[in-house]
Design a protein around this motif. Structure first.
Motif, PDB file in Angstrom:
ATOM      1  N   ALA A 240       5.683  13.071   0.841  1.00 31.84           N
ATOM      2  CA  ALA A 240       4.820  12.497  -0.173  1.00 31.84           C
ATOM      3  C   ALA A 240       5.107  13.054  -1.553  1.00 31.84           C
ATOM      4  N   PRO A 241       5.252  12.173  -2.528  1.00 33.16           N
ATOM      5  CA  PRO A 241       5.302  12.616  -3.919  1.00 33.16           C
ATOM      6  C   PRO A 241       3.880  12.917  -4.371  1.00 33.16           C
ATOM      7  N   LYS A 242       3.757  13.580  -5.530  1.00 40.65           N
ATOM      8  CA  LYS A 242       2.409  13.873  -6.036  1.00 40.65           C
ATOM      9  C   LYS A 242       1.731  12.591  -6.521  1.00 40.65           C
ATOM     10  N   ALA A 243       2.537  11.650  -6.964  1.00 39.71           N
ATOM     11  CA  ALA A 243       1.984  10.398  -7.494  1.00 39.71           C
ATOM     12  C   ALA A 243       1.427   9.522  -6.380  1.00 39.71           C
ATOM     13  N   GLU A 244       0.625   8.548  -6.791  1.00 43.18           N
ATOM     14  CA  GLU A 244       0.168   7.534  -5.849  1.00 43.18           C
ATOM     15  C   GLU A 244       1.253   6.461  -5.787  1.00 43.18           C
ATOM     16  N   LEU A 245       1.740   6.201  -4.593  1.00 45.58           N
ATOM     17  CA  LEU A 245       2.857   5.263  -4.464  1.00 45.58           C
ATOM     18  C   LEU A 245       2.386   3.967  -3.826  1.00 45.58           C
ATOM     19  N   MET A 246       2.778   2.848  -4.404  1.00 45.55           N
ATOM     20  CA  MET A 246       2.484   1.564  -3.760  1.00 45.55           C
ATOM     21  C   MET A 246       3.784   0.809  -3.510  1.00 45.55           C
ATOM     22  N   LEU A 247       3.866   0.288  -2.285  1.00 47.75           N
ATOM     23  CA  LEU A 247       5.059  -0.431  -1.875  1.00 47.75           C
ATOM     24  C   LEU A 247       4.750  -1.919  -1.976  1.00 47.75           C
ATOM     25  N   VAL A 248       5.614  -2.673  -2.646  1.00 46.24           N
ATOM     26  CA  VAL A 248       5.362  -4.106  -2.805  1.00 46.24           C
ATOM     27  C   VAL A 248       6.386  -4.891  -1.980  1.00 46.24           C
ATOM     28  N   GLU A 249       5.867  -5.688  -1.079  1.00 44.61           N
ATOM     29  CA  GLU A 249       6.725  -6.351  -0.106  1.00 44.61           C
ATOM     30  C   GLU A 249       6.656  -7.865  -0.295  1.00 44.61           C
ATOM     31  N   TYR A 350       0.694   4.268   3.428  1.00 46.60           N
ATOM     32  CA  TYR A 350       0.501   2.897   3.946  1.00 46.60           C
ATOM     33  C   TYR A 350      -0.132   1.946   2.938  1.00 46.60           C
ATOM     34  N   HIS A 351      -0.012   2.286   1.640  1.00 43.38           N
ATOM     35  CA  HIS A 351      -0.435   1.324   0.609  1.00 43.38           C
ATOM     36  C   HIS A 351       0.680   0.303   0.427  1.00 43.38           C
ATOM     37  N   ILE A 352       0.548  -0.819   1.099  1.00 42.00           N
ATOM     38  CA  ILE A 352       1.570  -1.856   1.005  1.00 42.00           C
ATOM     39  C   ILE A 352       0.921  -3.126   0.489  1.00 42.00           C
ATOM     40  N   LEU A 353       1.489  -3.666  -0.562  1.00 44.95           N
ATOM     41  CA  LEU A 353       0.946  -4.905  -1.106  1.00 44.95           C
ATOM     42  C   LEU A 353       1.882  -6.043  -0.736  1.00 44.95           C
ATOM     43  N   GLU A 354       1.384  -7.003   0.006  1.00 40.19           N
ATOM     44  CA  GLU A 354       2.226  -8.143   0.368  1.00 40.19           C
ATOM     45  C   GLU A 354       2.007  -9.261  -0.632  1.00 40.19           C
TER      46      GLU A 354
END
Ligand code: TXA
Ligand code: MG
Length: 355
Positions: A240-249, A350-354
């Motif tokens: 994990a990075p310190k930042a909040e990560l969002m994955l866009v799929e 598990y922040h994934i934006l579809e």
């Protein structure tokens, strides 16, 4: 404690440069070293006190078992009670290399190394510096990734230095690693081999060798009451990075205009609020993102090896730049992509934006 750094010239790996590290390992101390996957934090796997030092240096929970690294195939016997048939086939096909196998442990392996389990994880790295160091130490070397617990695994000696300076006796610097994601883990103690963590020995490759392979549900999905990972380490917020990560799929394999637009808009919005923002993309889309934010390409989308090699370094770079929000493109889940997406989804919590 002063951490000594020994720089190795890979064109000519000399024993005299590795003997001091080998002696530290034999005497129960800690030495970080390169492997083909990520840098490891090594200690004598048969010495309970040495294993405890690893947990202390990493700030790692002690129920999270360690992988024992060996220099040659014959070193396996002392660690395991038996070698199941599937284990034999997989070793023959992929050792030395980025594959860790879980066996029933022998009585020689202390519970401090296995986190209290009756099984032991073993790997024979192909990296020649790792191999020679382990051989010279003359003991199996327990080595988790050489990061502070919870941070992305180190792919260069500088990453190790950031996390471990002052906490360990030595860092063996063999340059940047080749693969960049941790080894594949397969449990061969059951009737069907089970993939616990995807890596560079892909699910497709495993199936080619042993036919049927089960996949631990925790590989793809967040934990829940029903899903508890069989590799205890996979339950922690990892990579994990310190930042909040969002994955866009997106819906297609390639990155659609929509994915680019959504990422660009979210990034600009956070930037307008005064935040440090980073975007993780590929060469194909790099030019399409706004200059107001930090953009890093992991390489060409079709070159999964490059993407894997660059991933953790970019997450660490964003940490050091104080990035607070990261938006990332997503990748195919096939072949090495399964490992890339496993690490990215975990890093994203598990922040994934579809879209
Ligand atoms: O590529 C790698 O495997 C690197 C390099 C240094 O070899 N090492 C590495 O170690 O990634 P670590 O400690 O970061 O990850 C080891 C994983 C953890 O998720 C742990 O829970 C799992 O292996 N593991 C170890 N022993 C196990 C066992 N007996 N049963 C199930 N999982 C086990
Ligand atoms: Mg790790």
């Amino acid at each position: 404690m002063e951490t000594k750094v020994v720089i190795i010239d890979r064109a000519l790996i000399r024993d005299d440069q590795l003997l001091e590290g080998a002696a530290i390992l034999r005497k129960g101390g800690l030495v970080a070293f390169p492997t083909e996957t990520v840098y490891g934090l090594g200690a004598n796997a048969l010495d309970p006190e040495a294993a405890k030092k690893i947990y202390a240096a990493k700030g790692r929970p002690s129920d999270n078992p360690l992988i024992a690294h060996i220099g040659q195939r014959s070193d396996l016997e002392v660690l395991v009670k038996e070698i199941p048939e599937a284990g034999r086939k997989l070793m023959k096909a992929y050792w030395p290399g980025p594959l860790t196998l879980i066996f029933p442990k022998s009585s020689a392996v202390p519970y401090e190394t296995t986190g209290g389990l009756d099984t032991v994880a073993v790997r024979m790295p192909s990296d020649l510096v790792a191999k020679r160091l382990i051989e010279l130490a003359g003991v199996p070397v327990a080595a988790p990734s050489a990061n502070t617990s919870g941070r992305p695994s180190p792919t260069t000696a500088d990453h190790v230095y950031e996390d471990m300076n002052g906490r360990i006796e030595m860092i063996v610097d063999g340059g940047p690693v080749g693969i960049g994601v941790e080894s594949t883990i397969v449990d061969v103690t059951g009737s069907v081999p089970m993939l616990l963590r995807p890596g560079a020995v892909t699910l497709e490759m495993l199936c080619d060798t042993v036919g049927q392979v089960a996949v631990d549900p925790a590989v793809a999905k967040p934990m829940s009451a029903e899903i508890k990972p069989k590799a205890p380490g996979m339950k922690y917020r990892h990579y994990a990075p310190k930042a909040e990560l969002m994955l866009v799929e997106g819906k297609e394999q390639s990155v659609s205009d929509k994915v680019v637009d959504v990422i660009a808009n979210m990034a600009l919005e956070k930037r307008a609020q005064g935040h440090e923002v980073g975007i993780i993309c590929t060469d194909e889309t790099y030019d399409r993102y706004p200059e107001e934010v930090r953009i890093r390409s992991l390489g060409q989308r079709s070159k999964e090896e490059t993407i894997a090699r660059n991933l953790f370094g970019v997450l660490r770079e964003f940490d050091s730049l104080g990035v607070e929000y990261i938006y990332s493109e997503s990748f195919s889940k096939e072949h090495l992509g399964q490992a890339i997406m496993n690490r990215l989804t975990k890093a994203a919590g598990y922040h994934i934006l579809e879209v």
